[in-house]
Design a protein around this motif. Sequence first.
Motif, PDB file in Angstrom:
ATOM      1  N   PHE A   1      -4.401   7.896  -5.988  1.00  0.00           N
ATOM      2  CA  PHE A   1      -5.754   7.703  -6.140  1.00  0.00           C
ATOM      3  C   PHE A   1      -6.389   8.387  -6.974  1.00  0.00           C
ATOM      4  O   PHE A   1      -6.078   9.684  -7.320  1.00  0.00           O
ATOM      5  N   ALA A   2      -7.271   8.063  -7.946  1.00  0.00           N
ATOM      6  CA  ALA A   2      -8.239   8.755  -8.810  1.00  0.00           C
ATOM      7  C   ALA A   2      -8.917   9.729  -8.188  1.00  0.00           C
ATOM      8  O   ALA A   2      -9.844   9.328  -7.232  1.00  0.00           O
ATOM      9  N   ALA A   3      -9.276  10.984  -8.964  1.00  0.00           N
ATOM     10  CA  ALA A   3     -10.380  11.846  -8.337  1.00  0.00           C
ATOM     11  C   ALA A   3     -11.759  11.373  -8.494  1.00  0.00           C
ATOM     12  O   ALA A   3     -12.094  10.393  -9.574  1.00  0.00           O
ATOM     13  N   ALA A   4     -12.644  11.418  -7.658  1.00  0.00           N
ATOM     14  CA  ALA A   4     -14.044  10.779  -7.853  1.00  0.00           C
ATOM     15  C   ALA A   4     -14.918  11.712  -6.883  1.00  0.00           C
ATOM     16  O   ALA A   4     -14.297  12.559  -6.198  1.00  0.00           O
ATOM     17  N   THR A   5     -16.294  11.513  -7.140  1.00  0.00           N
ATOM     18  CA  THR A   5     -17.234  12.419  -6.299  1.00  0.00           C
ATOM     19  C   THR A   5     -18.046  11.372  -5.484  1.00  0.00           C
ATOM     20  O   THR A   5     -18.664  11.888  -4.517  1.00  0.00           O
ATOM     21  N   GLU A   6     -18.009  10.170  -5.579  1.00  0.00           N
ATOM     22  CA  GLU A   6     -18.577   9.126  -4.894  1.00  0.00           C
ATOM     23  C   GLU A   6     -17.918   7.848  -4.900  1.00  0.00           C
ATOM     24  O   GLU A   6     -17.208   7.568  -5.743  1.00  0.00           O
ATOM     25  N   GLY A   7     -18.408   6.906  -4.136  1.00  0.00           N
ATOM     26  CA  GLY A   7     -17.823   5.522  -3.843  1.00  0.00           C
ATOM     27  C   GLY A   7     -16.529   5.479  -3.176  1.00  0.00           C
ATOM     28  O   GLY A   7     -16.182   6.382  -2.414  1.00  0.00           O
ATOM     29  N   GLU A   8     -15.734   4.618  -3.310  1.00  0.00           N
ATOM     30  CA  GLU A   8     -14.687   4.355  -2.589  1.00  0.00           C
ATOM     31  C   GLU A   8     -13.557   3.620  -3.542  1.00  0.00           C
ATOM     32  O   GLU A   8     -13.794   2.791  -4.268  1.00  0.00           O
ATOM     33  N   GLN A   9     -12.343   3.927  -3.056  1.00  0.00           N
ATOM     34  CA  GLN A   9     -11.057   3.308  -3.734  1.00  0.00           C
ATOM     35  C   GLN A   9     -10.124   2.824  -2.862  1.00  0.00           C
ATOM     36  O   GLN A   9      -9.902   3.215  -1.704  1.00  0.00           O
ATOM     37  N   THR A  10      -9.558   1.455  -3.091  1.00  0.00           N
ATOM     38  CA  THR A  10      -8.674   0.889  -2.116  1.00  0.00           C
ATOM     39  C   THR A  10      -7.440   0.451  -2.915  1.00  0.00           C
ATOM     40  O   THR A  10      -7.425   0.198  -4.036  1.00  0.00           O
ATOM     41  N   ARG A  11      -6.423   0.760  -2.372  1.00  0.00           N
ATOM     42  CA  ARG A  11      -5.008   0.464  -2.569  1.00  0.00           C
ATOM     43  C   ARG A  11      -4.360  -0.398  -1.522  1.00  0.00           C
ATOM     44  O   ARG A  11      -4.574  -0.251  -0.229  1.00  0.00           O
ATOM     45  N   VAL A  12      -3.630  -1.396  -1.815  1.00  0.00           N
ATOM     46  CA  VAL A  12      -3.016  -2.510  -0.981  1.00  0.00           C
ATOM     47  C   VAL A  12      -1.493  -2.294  -0.894  1.00  0.00           C
ATOM     48  O   VAL A  12      -1.280  -2.539  -2.294  1.00  0.00           O
ATOM     49  N   ILE A  13      -0.672  -2.163  -0.219  1.00  0.00           N
ATOM     50  CA  ILE A  13       0.674  -2.089  -0.193  1.00  0.00           C
ATOM     51  C   ILE A  13       1.210  -3.195   0.618  1.00  0.00           C
ATOM     52  O   ILE A  13       0.898  -3.048   1.930  1.00  0.00           O
ATOM     53  N   THR A  14       2.415  -3.720   0.121  1.00  0.00           N
ATOM     54  CA  THR A  14       2.955  -4.887   1.123  1.00  0.00           C
ATOM     55  C   THR A  14       4.530  -4.622   0.809  1.00  0.00           C
ATOM     56  O   THR A  14       4.953  -3.964  -0.194  1.00  0.00           O
ATOM     57  N   GLY A  15       5.084  -5.247   1.584  1.00  0.00           N
ATOM     58  CA  GLY A  15       6.684  -4.943   1.853  1.00  0.00           C
ATOM     59  C   GLY A  15       7.130  -5.802   2.893  1.00  0.00           C
ATOM     60  O   GLY A  15       6.625  -6.618   3.586  1.00  0.00           O
ATOM     61  N   HIS A  16       8.670  -5.684   2.959  1.00  0.00           N
ATOM     62  CA  HIS A  16       9.274  -6.538   3.943  1.00  0.00           C
ATOM     63  C   HIS A  16      10.356  -5.671   4.524  1.00  0.00           C
ATOM     64  O   HIS A  16      10.971  -4.726   3.615  1.00  0.00           O
ATOM     65  N   LEU A  17      10.534  -5.661   5.908  1.00  0.00           N
ATOM     66  CA  LEU A  17      11.522  -4.735   6.622  1.00  0.00           C
ATOM     67  C   LEU A  17      12.247  -5.866   7.151  1.00  0.00           C
ATOM     68  O   LEU A  17      11.914  -6.684   7.841  1.00  0.00           O
ATOM     69  N   PRO A  18      13.841  -5.685   6.781  1.00  0.00           N
ATOM     70  CA  PRO A  18      14.634  -6.345   7.653  1.00  0.00           C
ATOM     71  C   PRO A  18      14.854  -6.180   9.368  1.00  0.00           C
ATOM     72  O   PRO A  18      14.502  -4.765   9.591  1.00  0.00           O
ATOM     73  N   THR A  19      15.641  -6.955   9.897  1.00  0.00           N
ATOM     74  CA  THR A  19      16.043  -6.731  10.924  1.00  0.00           C
ATOM     75  C   THR A  19      16.919  -5.412  11.131  1.00  0.00           C
ATOM     76  O   THR A  19      17.852  -5.354  10.131  1.00  0.00           O
ATOM     77  N   GLY A  20      16.634  -4.582  12.014  1.00  0.00           N
ATOM     78  CA  GLY A  20      17.628  -3.182  11.836  1.00  0.00           C
ATOM     79  C   GLY A  20      16.923  -2.216  10.935  1.00  0.00           C
ATOM     80  O   GLY A  20      17.488  -1.057  10.680  1.00  0.00           O
ATOM     81  N   ALA A  21      15.759  -2.338  10.923  1.00  0.00           N
ATOM     82  CA  ALA A  21      14.980  -1.387   9.924  1.00  0.00           C
ATOM     83  C   ALA A  21      14.702   0.001  10.580  1.00  0.00           C
ATOM     84  O   ALA A  21      14.910  -0.109  11.758  1.00  0.00           O
ATOM     85  N   PRO A  22      14.289   1.331  10.118  1.00  0.00           N
ATOM     86  CA  PRO A  22      14.188   2.255  10.776  1.00  0.00           C
ATOM     87  C   PRO A  22      13.196   2.323  11.576  1.00  0.00           C
ATOM     88  O   PRO A  22      12.145   1.440  11.472  1.00  0.00           O
ATOM     89  N   ASP A  23      13.174   3.124  12.657  1.00  0.00           N
ATOM     90  CA  ASP A  23      12.117   3.222  13.739  1.00  0.00           C
ATOM     91  C   ASP A  23      10.666   3.618  13.006  1.00  0.00           C
ATOM     92  O   ASP A  23       9.728   3.286  13.528  1.00  0.00           O
ATOM     93  N   PHE A  24      10.847   4.404  11.975  1.00  0.00           N
ATOM     94  CA  PHE A  24       9.399   4.736  11.308  1.00  0.00           C
ATOM     95  C   PHE A  24       9.471   4.618   9.822  1.00  0.00           C
ATOM     96  O   PHE A  24      10.642   5.029   9.429  1.00  0.00           O
ATOM     97  N   VAL A  25       8.581   4.077   9.212  1.00  0.00           N
ATOM     98  CA  VAL A  25       8.566   3.863   7.652  1.00  0.00           C
ATOM     99  C   VAL A  25       7.084   4.709   7.456  1.00  0.00           C
ATOM    100  O   VAL A  25       6.074   4.511   7.866  1.00  0.00           O
ATOM    101  N   TYR A  26       7.527   5.790   6.347  1.00  0.00           N
ATOM    102  CA  TYR A  26       6.270   6.710   5.950  1.00  0.00           C
ATOM    103  C   TYR A  26       5.691   6.053   4.645  1.00  0.00           C
ATOM    104  O   TYR A  26       6.525   6.074   3.674  1.00  0.00           O
ATOM    105  N   LEU A  27       4.455   5.822   4.373  1.00  0.00           N
ATOM    106  CA  LEU A  27       3.777   5.519   3.174  1.00  0.00           C
ATOM    107  C   LEU A  27       3.165   6.640   2.669  1.00  0.00           C
ATOM    108  O   LEU A  27       2.010   7.173   3.303  1.00  0.00           O
TER     109      LEU A  27
END
Length: 526
Positions: free
Chosen positions: A45-71
């Motif tokens: 995210f870019a530095a700022a002093t006011e307002g808000e910023q949003t990011r959207v992340i999408t993905g696919h996990l197959p069967t047998g995916a790890p117990d935890f996915v860290y973003l």
Amino acid sequence: MRTEENCPQHGGAADPPDRPGRRRVLQAGLALGAAAAVTLAPVAFAAATEGEQTRVITGHLPTGAPDFVYLPVEVPPGVREIAVSYSYDRPAVPPGTPGNSCDIGVFDERGTGLGGPGFRGWSGGFRTSFAVSRGEATPGYLPGPVQPGTWHVVLGPYQVAPQGMDYRVEVTLRFGDAGGEFTPSYPAERARGRGRAWYRGDCHLHTVHSDGRRLPAEVAAGARAAGLDFIVSTDHNTPSSHGVWGPLAGPDLLIVTGEEVTTRNGHWLALGIGPGEWLDWRYRSRDDAYPRFARQVHRAGGLVVPAHPYCPYVACQWKFGYEEADAVEVWNGPWTYDDESAVDSWDSRLAEAVRHGRPWLPAMGNSDAHSAPQVIGLPHNVVLADDLTRADVLAGLRAGRSWIAESAGIGLAFTATGQGRRAGIGEQLTVPGGAPVDVRLEVSGVPGGTVRFITDEGQLHQESLPASGGGTATWRTTASLAGYVRAEVRHPRADGSPGQGNTMGADLPWGPMAALTNPILLKIAG
């Protein structure tokens, strides 16, 4: 596997839709196996002093995916609040096949290390969004400063359908003045007791701070209405409710802080941990991490209690063994077949421990109530404690000086006497091997019920209670014939015949449990 980031809603420049190496990071993590965790490439995210910023992340996990996915989320200075929402698809699956289920939580800039200080909240699969700021946080999350650095949104794919799981995570940073600080109000460790007496308490309860629908105030009110003297707060995987219980406790209700630790190989109760203390759950039995967190509870003076060990749902059945446990929850909510299994297994371990002169594991029962119509205090523990304090109640439970009641409407007194000596529940009576021992059980509140006396040889006495629900059952034995004796009080059969039935099936010779005691030990003198 795919990932993408969309343009921010307010200010800042969009990051590249797929950073170089992102797929390689994902694939490398997944190759570690189903029990591993995987870390995605960071979101900036870019530095700022006011307002808000949003990011959207999408993905696919197959069967047998790890117990935890860290973003990883790179949080710049000046952020007053981090807000996250997520969703995932739920494709149709054949009958008997698990569908998609995904939990979520967050760790701050202090890192994701097992048992480390970075934990900031967990809502499991109960919520689709949360927010954290200095002065407040969504239930399940911990208020506090949003410091710059690398935070981690954590996905926990609990179950993944054969088609895999498509997920979408939206992260919003809001900039500006951080505002005031949250001040927790923890419950007192003492209530107004009656000195050494029997106290009633439910040690497994949930609120909106995990997957319950009751507010803490509603749980406290329900405990008082159920005639309880104490409760233990055990929201899943988070201590976030600890800081709101203070005003809800009082002279008439002791509130003890705790946590239900929900691993992928079973759930356990950490009873009586320090206010605000957190127990990690991100391990399996093969990881050999459980003993470390059991020791953490013991250092705090608390109890480790495997919960509903035969629960039939995914990840609920207990796989860690009982060496670190202080008690075991053999009765969870309304009586069912898995409670029968839990009591039978507990009794087998009890007989083995007594036979070999080893410490035995006390039994507990709790409601595990989450929301209406689940009944707070069905069942609960009746514990002999020196006073109504956290330390005294835990000591009584640890020693097995307790019995389990379906409700406060059931009363019970259980003793064994011989050679001029007397012992009660959780105590030991030492007499010559052939000396007569008289066992006595006084019961109230179970009309037409069945009393069972059970020893290391099995059930050795049974009799029916009158329609009034009150009565006294007596039986004579010796220490040479019984290493211990415990009592069960059962409801009558569903068809109404005294002591002869069960709502779970007509094949059983008695009905569901009304009360269950820990044993009285009988030891041969000399």
